[in-house]
Design a protein around this motif. Structure first.
Motif, mmCIF file in Angstrom:
data_model
loop_
_atom_site.group_PDB
_atom_site.id
_atom_site.type_symbol
_atom_site.label_atom_id
_atom_site.label_comp_id
_atom_site.label_asym_id
_atom_site.label_seq_id
_atom_site.Cartn_x
_atom_site.Cartn_y
_atom_site.Cartn_z
ATOM 1 N N LEU A 289 -4.785 4.762 3.057
ATOM 2 C CA LEU A 289 -4.019 3.753 2.330
ATOM 3 C C LEU A 289 -2.830 3.245 3.139
ATOM 4 C CD1 LEU A 289 -3.825 5.258 -1.275
ATOM 5 C CD2 LEU A 289 -5.173 3.274 -0.544
ATOM 6 N N TYR A 290 -2.492 1.986 2.920
ATOM 7 C CA TYR A 290 -1.234 1.435 3.426
ATOM 8 C C TYR A 290 -0.497 0.826 2.237
ATOM 9 C CZ TYR A 290 -4.626 -2.412 3.675
ATOM 10 O OH TYR A 290 -5.641 -3.298 3.395
ATOM 11 N N SER A 291 0.811 0.852 2.323
ATOM 12 C CA SER A 291 1.646 0.302 1.258
ATOM 13 C C SER A 291 2.745 -0.540 1.888
ATOM 14 C CB SER A 291 2.256 1.428 0.416
ATOM 15 O OG SER A 291 3.132 0.898 -0.558
ATOM 16 N N TYR A 292 2.810 -1.811 1.494
ATOM 17 C CA TYR A 292 3.805 -2.728 2.065
ATOM 18 C C TYR A 292 4.776 -3.167 0.970
ATOM 19 C CZ TYR A 292 0.387 -3.199 5.842
ATOM 20 O OH TYR A 292 -0.480 -2.953 6.873
ATOM 21 N N PRO A 293 6.092 -2.967 1.176
ATOM 22 C CA PRO A 293 7.073 -3.441 0.207
ATOM 23 C C PRO A 293 7.536 -4.865 0.528
ATOM 24 C CG PRO A 293 8.162 -2.093 1.839
ATOM 25 C CD PRO A 293 6.708 -2.138 2.220
ATOM 26 N N GLN A 294 7.820 -5.611 -0.497
ATOM 27 C CA GLN A 294 8.475 -6.927 -0.457
ATOM 28 C C GLN A 294 8.123 -7.799 0.745
ATOM 29 O OE1 GLN A 294 9.852 -7.848 -3.268
ATOM 30 N NE2 GLN A 294 11.998 -8.361 -3.045
ATOM 31 N N ARG A 295 8.980 -7.874 1.765
ATOM 32 C CA ARG A 295 8.756 -8.771 2.899
ATOM 33 C C ARG A 295 7.403 -8.502 3.562
ATOM 34 N NH1 ARG A 295 11.163 -11.921 6.866
ATOM 35 N NH2 ARG A 295 13.212 -11.823 5.886
ATOM 36 N N ASP A 296 7.104 -7.227 3.816
ATOM 37 C CA ASP A 296 5.849 -6.895 4.477
ATOM 38 C C ASP A 296 4.647 -7.214 3.593
ATOM 39 O OD1 ASP A 296 7.201 -6.018 6.715
ATOM 40 O OD2 ASP A 296 7.261 -3.928 6.073
ATOM 41 N N ALA A 297 4.817 -7.064 2.287
ATOM 42 C CA ALA A 297 3.732 -7.381 1.358
ATOM 43 C C ALA A 297 3.432 -8.878 1.373
ATOM 44 C CB ALA A 297 4.100 -6.934 -0.051
ATOM 45 N N ILE A 298 4.474 -9.682 1.365
ATOM 46 C CA ILE A 298 4.310 -11.140 1.400
ATOM 47 C C ILE A 298 3.636 -11.553 2.702
ATOM 48 C CG2 ILE A 298 5.543 -13.342 1.395
ATOM 49 C CD1 ILE A 298 7.782 -11.812 -0.173
ATOM 50 N N ARG A 299 4.115 -11.003 3.798
ATOM 51 C CA ARG A 299 3.546 -11.337 5.107
ATOM 52 C C ARG A 299 2.075 -10.918 5.184
ATOM 53 N NH1 ARG A 299 3.069 -9.277 10.392
ATOM 54 N NH2 ARG A 299 3.419 -10.871 11.976
ATOM 55 N N HIS A 300 1.771 -9.739 4.630
ATOM 56 C CA HIS A 300 0.394 -9.253 4.652
ATOM 57 C C HIS A 300 -0.526 -10.207 3.885
ATOM 58 C CE1 HIS A 300 -2.931 -6.432 4.799
ATOM 59 N NE2 HIS A 300 -3.057 -6.543 3.479
ATOM 60 N N MET A 301 -0.106 -10.640 2.715
ATOM 61 C CA MET A 301 -0.921 -11.563 1.930
ATOM 62 C C MET A 301 -1.161 -12.867 2.668
ATOM 63 S SD MET A 301 0.076 -11.263 -2.101
ATOM 64 C CE MET A 301 -1.073 -12.581 -2.490
ATOM 65 N N PHE A 302 -0.112 -13.396 3.300
ATOM 66 C CA PHE A 302 -0.255 -14.639 4.049
ATOM 67 C C PHE A 302 -1.255 -14.452 5.197
ATOM 68 C CE2 PHE A 302 4.269 -16.412 2.966
ATOM 69 C CZ PHE A 302 3.879 -16.520 1.638
ATOM 70 N N ARG A 303 -1.181 -13.300 5.895
ATOM 71 C CA ARG A 303 -2.080 -13.048 7.023
ATOM 72 C C ARG A 303 -3.528 -12.876 6.547
ATOM 73 N NH1 ARG A 303 -2.208 -9.250 10.131
ATOM 74 N NH2 ARG A 303 -2.263 -10.278 12.170
ATOM 75 N N VAL A 304 -3.702 -12.176 5.440
ATOM 76 C CA VAL A 304 -5.052 -11.961 4.912
ATOM 77 C C VAL A 304 -5.701 -13.301 4.566
ATOM 78 C CG1 VAL A 304 -6.349 -11.077 2.924
ATOM 79 C CG2 VAL A 304 -4.675 -9.616 4.082
#
Length: 417
Positions: free
Chosen positions: A84-99
């Protein structure tokens, strides 16, 4: 509440694990409602594909979601936590954009993932688990993906086996639209190939598979027909393009079968694409004059050439994403300040109303209007300045300097030394 992205994908987990935490479409609504049944998770959307399972949610902390994910699939947390990976706030937003932009896909820049992200948003919207925060995030995600694809070359070159199969076919036939295509197998790779060939609009498509139910399901998606696997030899001359990818340990299409087909076709060319390992088509078929046989290695060369040209596009895409992440965080910060702004305005309005009522009473009893207006202005000034002045007077030591700077910024004051 913070935004989080939690999950696993083809980078972090083997297929055996990904299979166990995948969500069945018919149970997705139930899963969404179950997770938001906890007061600590207010909004959630679930993206589940063959390559990833991810939760996008707003919560106080992500551990609850990790516990729930394991429990929902009847697993111990220890069985999935290493993947599992868990991304908070900024990293979560960036991850969604990259996906959504295809930067985190197994095939760099592939377009199918954006549709899958949109479907995840639609299901969450229909289930009622998409609040204001996630709705805004998904809308920004779609906009970023569109910008990346329209302003960079991330999707301009061939970087998938399926796309390469169509590309190589177009080298032999001027128009795929004039050809008859046979797919042998009904797995994920054949499904991707069928999607790419369907986009070229061939004259006909037929699916042959050992399991008829899977063949029927795949054919229904693309308006194709089906046939029994054991009849291929009889009908092979009908097809201009053959794409095969099965799990058979032995070749399905032999040299003699193809020789008879070429003769029946009066030596009209055939394109044969063998994506199976081990091979579905005997290697000797490639020696026939009128057959153009391509293997996984041949397609890989086309894919590698496309990947090289996409690397520069990745840098450009990452730059766009970083800018858009900052923009979304700014929106979130502004949104967090809304209750304070509303309270400040309500306080100021209360002060104004009280002073006006006092002034009207003074005018009603005949007081001098000029003196009433003067008193009104002083009253407003004193009450509105009471809070900042009291804050400064109560500050001591280092906090006094900080308080002074803050008040100067709030009221746009110019400090005179």
């Amino acid at each position: 509440m913070q935004l989080y992205a939690l999950g696993l994908n083809h980078h972090t987990a083997p297929l055996a694990i990904r299979e166990r935490v995948a969500f069945q479409p018919e149970r997705l609504d139930q899963a969404l409602h179950e997770l938001t049944g906890s007061e600590r998770v207010r909004e959630v959307a679930i993206l589940s594909t063959c390559n990833r399972t991810e939760l996008y949610f707003a919560a106080e902390q992500p551990q609850l979601a990790a516990d729930w994910l394991a429990g929902y699939h009847q697993l111990q947390l220890a069985q999935v936590s290493p993947y599992l990976y868990s991304y908070p706030q900024r990293d979560a937003i960036r991850h969604m954009f990259r996906v959504a932009s295809g930067l985190d896909s197994m095939v760099l820049g592939e377009p199918q993932i954006l549709g899958q992200v949109k479907e995840a948003a639609r299901r969450a919207e229909e289930a009622g688990t998409m609040g204001t925060l996630l709705h805004k995030l998904f809308q920004n995600t779609f906009a970023v993906a569109k910008e990346v694809r329209s302003t960079t070359a991330i999707g301009a070159n061939i970087v998938s086996m399926a796309a390469a199969a169509v590309h190589l076919t177009e080298r032999i036939f001027e128009r795929v639209a004039d050809q008859h295509v046979l797919f042998i197998g009904a797995g994920e790779m054949i499904e991707l190939c069928a999607a790419h060939f369907a986009g070229a609009g061939p004259r006909s498509m037929v699916v042959a598979n050992r399991t008829e139910a899977r063949a029927d399901a795949l054919a229904a998606r693309f308006g194709a027909q089906t046939m029994r696997l054991d009849t291929i030899g009889d009908v092979l001359p009908r097809f201009d393009v053959v794409v095969s990818c099965t799990a058979s340990p032995l070749p399905i299409v032999g040299l003699g079968m193809v020789e008879r087909a070429v003769k029946a076709r009066r030596h009209r060319p055939m394109v044969m694409v063998d994506l199976a390992v081990p091979r579905d088509i005997e290697p000797e078929v490639g020696g026939l004059d009128d057959v153009f046989l391509y293997t996984v290695d041949d397609l890989a060369q086309v894919v590698d050439a496309g990947l090289e040209s996409r690397q520069q596009a990745v840098l450009e895409a990452e730059g766009i994403i970083d800018q858009r992440v900052d923009g979304f965080l700014h929106w979130m910060q502004a949104r967090d300040a809304v209750p304070t702004i509303r309270a400040l305005r309500e306080h100021a309005e209360g002060v104004r109303q009280a002073e006006i009522e006092r002034a009207l009473r003074q005018l009603a009893r005949g007081d001098d209007p000029e003196r009433v207006i003067e008193a009104l202005s002083h009253g407003l000034t004193n009450k509105l300045m009471h809070g900042p002045t009291r804050y400064l007077n109560q500050s001591e030591g280092e906090t006094q300097a900080d308080a002074s700077r803050l008040v100067q910024q709030l009221f746009n004051l110019t400090r005179h030394d």
